[in-house]
Design a protein around this motif. Sequence first.
Motif, PDB file in Angstrom:
ATOM      1  N   LEU A 218       0.807  -1.262   0.016  1.00 12.41           N
ATOM      2  CA  LEU A 218      -0.090   0.061   0.094  1.00 12.41           C
ATOM      3  C   LEU A 218       0.706   1.223   0.041  1.00 12.41           C
ATOM      4  O   LEU A 218       1.877   1.414   0.541  1.00 12.41           O
ATOM      5  CB  LEU A 218      -0.888   0.147   1.211  1.00 12.41           C
ATOM      6  CG  LEU A 218      -2.131  -0.873   1.268  1.00 12.41           C
ATOM      7  CD1 LEU A 218      -3.032  -0.646   2.710  1.00 12.41           C
ATOM      8  CD2 LEU A 218      -3.017  -0.411   0.087  1.00 12.41           C
ATOM      9  N   SER A 222      -2.793   5.285   2.401  1.00 12.21           N
ATOM     10  CA  SER A 222      -4.106   4.552   1.840  1.00 12.21           C
ATOM     11  C   SER A 222      -4.711   3.800   2.965  1.00 12.21           C
ATOM     12  O   SER A 222      -3.976   3.303   3.903  1.00 12.21           O
ATOM     13  CB  SER A 222      -3.577   3.935   0.691  1.00 12.21           C
ATOM     14  OG  SER A 222      -2.426   3.129   0.881  1.00 12.21           O
ATOM     15  N   TYR A 224      -7.234   0.253   4.129  1.00 15.58           N
ATOM     16  CA  TYR A 224      -7.390  -1.058   3.815  1.00 15.58           C
ATOM     17  C   TYR A 224      -8.540  -1.522   4.481  1.00 15.58           C
ATOM     18  O   TYR A 224      -8.578  -1.361   5.891  1.00 15.58           O
ATOM     19  CB  TYR A 224      -6.275  -1.767   4.094  1.00 15.58           C
ATOM     20  CG  TYR A 224      -6.306  -3.453   4.257  1.00 15.58           C
ATOM     21  CD1 TYR A 224      -6.989  -4.099   3.219  1.00 15.58           C
ATOM     22  CD2 TYR A 224      -6.009  -4.245   5.581  1.00 15.58           C
ATOM     23  CE1 TYR A 224      -7.109  -5.636   3.350  1.00 15.58           C
ATOM     24  CE2 TYR A 224      -6.548  -5.448   5.769  1.00 15.58           C
ATOM     25  CZ  TYR A 224      -6.948  -6.241   4.793  1.00 15.58           C
ATOM     26  OH  TYR A 224      -6.963  -7.636   4.742  1.00 15.58           O
TER      27      TYR A 224
END
Length: 360
Positions: A218, A222, A224
């Motif tokens: 990643l 960002s 998840y």
Amino acid sequence: MDSVALFCTGALLAGGIYWFVCILGPAEQKGKRAVDLSGGSISAEKVQDNYKQYWSFFRRPKEIETAEKVPDFVDTFYNLVTDIYEWGWGQSFHFSPSIPGKSHRDATRLHEEMAVDLIDVKPGDRILDVGCGVGGPMRAIAAHSRAKVVGITINEYQVNRARMHNKKAGIDSLCEVVCGNFLEMPFPDNSFDGAYSIEATCHAPKLEEVYAEIFRVLKPGSLYVSYEWVTTDKYRAENPEHVETIQGIERGDALPGLRSYLDIAETARKVGFEVVKERDLAKPPAQPWWTRLKMGRIAYWRNHILVTVLAALGIAPKGTVDVHEMLFKTADYLTRGGETGIFTPMHMILCRKPDSPPSS
């Protein structure tokens, strides 16, 4: 008159068999037909042997914790079950809460779209589907977000099925499928704008290893999101019925071992994630996710008769009946897990990779 009646009866019988075998059963249009059931990448004559090999894994409990053996075990499982899942359930191999007034397919799609909404991606962003199966979620998420989705699955047969479905759906320009182990992903560091996993990381022998890999690929900043299979706060290890239910789920779904809900956030933080949000999506006011399993009992017996006939005729591989029966028994354990509240397949955790590494 007798000959006419005999002819009509024969015609009706033939038409009924054709309808029963070729039309009835596929869960989705253009999905699997009963006459096309296979053992995935396993040759037809070896399906039964591989089924026995799958069950032998549980007769040697110490091997369940041997990480290098788990990928082959999971790969074998998905070779055995992929066609049956797709034929009887659909192209999204996961659960979703029931929504009054909505079909199972619509409820599934909304559950998938929520995952990509949570990670806040933009059209054109490149995101990762960790454990993509035959790509049902991938297609819904790509269509909804217009992000470019890269899916990874360990099973080569699923890769081929996903690519075929992507092309048929006309969405292959947004969807890429890679065959690989999500514990050792073939992607560079910091290469994805977001990631999600929907009921997939439960197959990892150690959650820390797959979370660390997702963290690695990643981009900083960002998000998840994962829907995890876990035991809940209602599970009691000293209760024999609870233990039997959880072990039944593990055996029938190729799980090295179900984790406690308490382990998820702790593991995410251990590999470096910031935990943004965490909750069980199966808890009220969500409607039960297991009602679809209970409603499918009549369909199971219809399908089981069909699979038995096809296997006897040599159309379906020998061993398909055993696999189908295993999945039905597993459905019963899953239902018990849902009704007692000791198990959830949708413990949601939303994580963020920090913008910069923590100072030492």
